[in-house]
Design a protein around this motif. Sequence first.
Motif, PDB file in Angstrom:
ATOM      1  N   LYS A  74      -0.982   2.860  -5.947  1.00  0.00           N
ATOM      2  CA  LYS A  74      -2.119   3.059  -6.859  1.00  0.00           C
ATOM      3  C   LYS A  74      -1.897   2.518  -8.270  1.00  0.00           C
ATOM      4  O   LYS A  74      -2.050   1.322  -8.501  1.00  0.00           O
ATOM      5  CB  LYS A  74      -2.531   4.537  -6.857  1.00  0.00           C
ATOM      6  N   SER A 102       0.859  -1.192   0.000  1.00  0.00           N
ATOM      7  CA  SER A 102       0.000   0.000   0.000  1.00  0.00           C
ATOM      8  C   SER A 102       0.885   1.229   0.000  1.00  0.00           C
ATOM      9  O   SER A 102       2.086   1.149   0.299  1.00  0.00           O
ATOM     10  CB  SER A 102      -0.892   0.020   1.252  1.00  0.00           C
ATOM     11  N   GLY A 103       0.253   2.350  -0.308  1.00  0.00           N
ATOM     12  CA  GLY A 103       0.967   3.623  -0.231  1.00  0.00           C
ATOM     13  C   GLY A 103       1.396   3.901   1.200  1.00  0.00           C
ATOM     14  O   GLY A 103       2.458   4.486   1.446  1.00  0.00           O
ATOM     15  N   THR A 104       0.561   3.501   2.132  1.00  0.00           N
ATOM     16  CA  THR A 104       0.882   3.677   3.552  1.00  0.00           C
ATOM     17  C   THR A 104       2.192   2.978   3.899  1.00  0.00           C
ATOM     18  O   THR A 104       3.098   3.562   4.503  1.00  0.00           O
ATOM     19  CB  THR A 104      -0.261   3.100   4.429  1.00  0.00           C
ATOM     20  N   VAL A 129       2.494   8.519  -4.822  1.00  0.00           N
ATOM     21  CA  VAL A 129       1.472   7.460  -4.781  1.00  0.00           C
ATOM     22  C   VAL A 129       0.310   7.810  -5.732  1.00  0.00           C
ATOM     23  O   VAL A 129      -0.205   6.944  -6.442  1.00  0.00           O
ATOM     24  CB  VAL A 129       0.987   7.219  -3.324  1.00  0.00           C
ATOM     25  N   ILE A 130      -0.062   9.078  -5.784  1.00  0.00           N
ATOM     26  CA  ILE A 130      -1.097   9.497  -6.747  1.00  0.00           C
ATOM     27  C   ILE A 130      -0.470   9.853  -8.094  1.00  0.00           C
ATOM     28  O   ILE A 130      -0.932   9.404  -9.149  1.00  0.00           O
ATOM     29  CB  ILE A 130      -1.888  10.722  -6.225  1.00  0.00           C
ATOM     30  N   ASN A 174      -4.411  15.591  -1.964  1.00  0.00           N
ATOM     31  CA  ASN A 174      -5.210  15.183  -0.813  1.00  0.00           C
ATOM     32  C   ASN A 174      -5.750  16.372  -0.028  1.00  0.00           C
ATOM     33  O   ASN A 174      -6.157  16.250   1.128  1.00  0.00           O
ATOM     34  CB  ASN A 174      -4.374  14.292   0.119  1.00  0.00           C
ATOM     35  N   TYR A 212      -0.999  14.166   2.509  1.00  0.00           N
ATOM     36  CA  TYR A 212      -1.383  12.888   3.115  1.00  0.00           C
ATOM     37  C   TYR A 212      -0.413  11.824   2.636  1.00  0.00           C
ATOM     38  O   TYR A 212      -0.156  11.712   1.432  1.00  0.00           O
ATOM     39  CB  TYR A 212      -2.810  12.514   2.715  1.00  0.00           C
ATOM     40  N   HIS A 213       0.134  11.065   3.579  1.00  0.00           N
ATOM     41  CA  HIS A 213       1.092  10.024   3.189  1.00  0.00           C
ATOM     42  C   HIS A 213       0.669   8.642   3.675  1.00  0.00           C
ATOM     43  O   HIS A 213       1.494   7.732   3.724  1.00  0.00           O
ATOM     44  CB  HIS A 213       2.481  10.381   3.714  1.00  0.00           C
ATOM     45  N   GLY A 214      -0.602   8.499   4.017  1.00  0.00           N
ATOM     46  CA  GLY A 214      -1.066   7.189   4.455  1.00  0.00           C
ATOM     47  C   GLY A 214      -1.341   7.167   5.941  1.00  0.00           C
ATOM     48  O   GLY A 214      -1.103   8.149   6.653  1.00  0.00           O
ATOM     49  N   ASP A 228       6.422  11.779  -2.591  1.00  0.00           N
ATOM     50  CA  ASP A 228       5.344  10.798  -2.454  1.00  0.00           C
ATOM     51  C   ASP A 228       4.499  10.869  -3.729  1.00  0.00           C
ATOM     52  O   ASP A 228       3.623  11.726  -3.861  1.00  0.00           O
ATOM     53  CB  ASP A 228       4.513  11.103  -1.201  1.00  0.00           C
TER      54      ASP A 228
HETATM   55  N1  PMP Z   1       0.387   8.868  -0.298  1.00  0.00           N
HETATM   56  C1  PMP Z   1      -0.489   9.563  -1.035  1.00  0.00           C
HETATM   57  C2  PMP Z   1      -0.015  10.777  -1.762  1.00  0.00           C
HETATM   58  C3  PMP Z   1      -1.809   9.126  -1.158  1.00  0.00           C
HETATM   59  O1  PMP Z   1      -2.668   9.833  -1.892  1.00  0.00           O
HETATM   60  C4  PMP Z   1      -2.209   7.963  -0.465  1.00  0.00           C
HETATM   61  C5  PMP Z   1      -3.626   7.427  -0.552  1.00  0.00           C
HETATM   62  N2  PMP Z   1      -4.571   8.189  -1.133  1.00  0.00           N
HETATM   63  C6  PMP Z   1      -1.263   7.281   0.293  1.00  0.00           C
HETATM   64  C7  PMP Z   1       0.023   7.753   0.357  1.00  0.00           C
HETATM   65  C8  PMP Z   1      -1.637   6.025   1.026  1.00  0.00           C
HETATM   66  O2  PMP Z   1      -1.854   5.006   0.135  1.00  0.00           O
HETATM   67  P1  PMP Z   1      -2.747   3.739   0.543  1.00  0.00           P
HETATM   68  O3  PMP Z   1      -4.144   4.234   0.692  1.00  0.00           O
HETATM   69  O4  PMP Z   1      -2.552   2.790  -0.593  1.00  0.00           O
HETATM   70  O5  PMP Z   1      -2.189   3.221   1.822  1.00  0.00           O
END
Ligand code: PMP
Length: 419
Positions: free
Chosen positions: A259, A110-112, A233-234, A203, A138-140, A231
């Motif tokens: 993602k 996961s991004g988290t 992730v998006i 976010n 937001y980083h999770g 980060d």
């Molecule tokens: N980082 C960013 C920039 C995100 O937008 C998100 C989730 N929207 C995350 C980390 C966390 O990812 P996940 O929901 O897959 O844990």
Amino acid sequence: MSINLWKEAQQLFAGGVNSPVRALVKPYPFYTSKGEGPFLITEDGKKIVDYVLGYGPLILGHSPEKVRNKIMEQVQKGWLYGTPSRIEVELAKKIIFHIPSAQKIRFVNSGTEATMNAIRLVRGFTGREKIIKFNGNYHGAHDYGLIEAGSAVSEYGITISKGIPKDIVKTVLLCEYNDLTCVEKYLKEENVAGVIMEPVMGNYGVIPPKTDFIKGIRELTSAFGTLLIFDEVITGFRLGLSGAQGMFGVVPDVTTLGKIIGGGLPIGAIAGRREIMDSITPAGEVFNAGTFNANPLSMAAGLATIEELEHTNAYEISNEAAKVISQEVDQMMKIDHVTHRVGSMMQFFLGVKEVKNATEAKKANKSLYLNLHEQLLKEGVFIPPSQLETIFTSASHSQNVINFTIDKFRKVLREIKND
Ligand code: PMP
């Protein structure tokens, strides 16, 4: 029927859901029975145009044929080996080829997990403890990131999540996005291991970085021996094959991904310079492990998705869809507002004139946005149920679907108080 499932769900799950943003759809969340191209089909038999797209991963739309086939092919061969497999090597090579900062990669789920491990990595590599993060990024959902975070954290009014030890909170230094002076001050005053940032905020609505801000952070962190984490992730594989770092020409030390690289199945990744990545176990002593790391199904879906992005005009179509919708809606709005779009990411801030950070975004008229979301949903168009999320488009959003959407925006904006 959604209502029946929702009644049961409230007995089963905290707040009725398994991720908080989903509970914001009023009067109760609709339950999806099928995803098809740009559409969600609900348990109530409604067909809805989807601009949430799983909160980002589905850049090709729902259930695209090539990705589906690749997943099915992998299913036939089994979906968890507990050993390395060919497909993780293939996906890693693709990502490393495209993402400028990536020389080695670690797949997680996961991004988290990606950002949690990236933060541990920069701390382990530098031997320092402090991290700079930005208000509203937001980083999770882990302890290091849930401090003035965006997305559902802020939507539910949480500034620092309960349950995080004070000593961890003290290690996170907070700056406002697009404020280089703050970053410079902390880099001078404190021993900072890393700066973690969304290279485009996604976010807190969509907020782009000022050019001198994102370039300045790169220069400053290099000067202070602090590692820069993007980060993505998006933004990774959404703002093009080389992500935001390719778009802005700024190369971080470490990149977190998620993602899109999993094509809609669970994934996360940490990528970066070779010598930094080699601090991760078993090469180094920054620990990471995972039963499902590099699981073959996510690898297959991710690989098929990136191949589609390489060989089709998916970016052109999804960017154009967002461009047309954002321009049309921008013109329809009579009140003060800000429209931000970067590639296929967009959001509208109502009742404000400028938004360059979370504090300014907070001043936007949240209830008017929610009204817009609710009325659009009644008309069969699903934008996120929170101003703080991103409206995404995909390669499956055809001209017809876009026209339908614009008509619905026009109808709804006429009806709600928009002047
Ligand atoms: N980082 C960013 C920039 C995100 O937008 C998100 C989730 N929207 C995350 C980390 C966390 O990812 P996940 O929901 O897959 O844990």
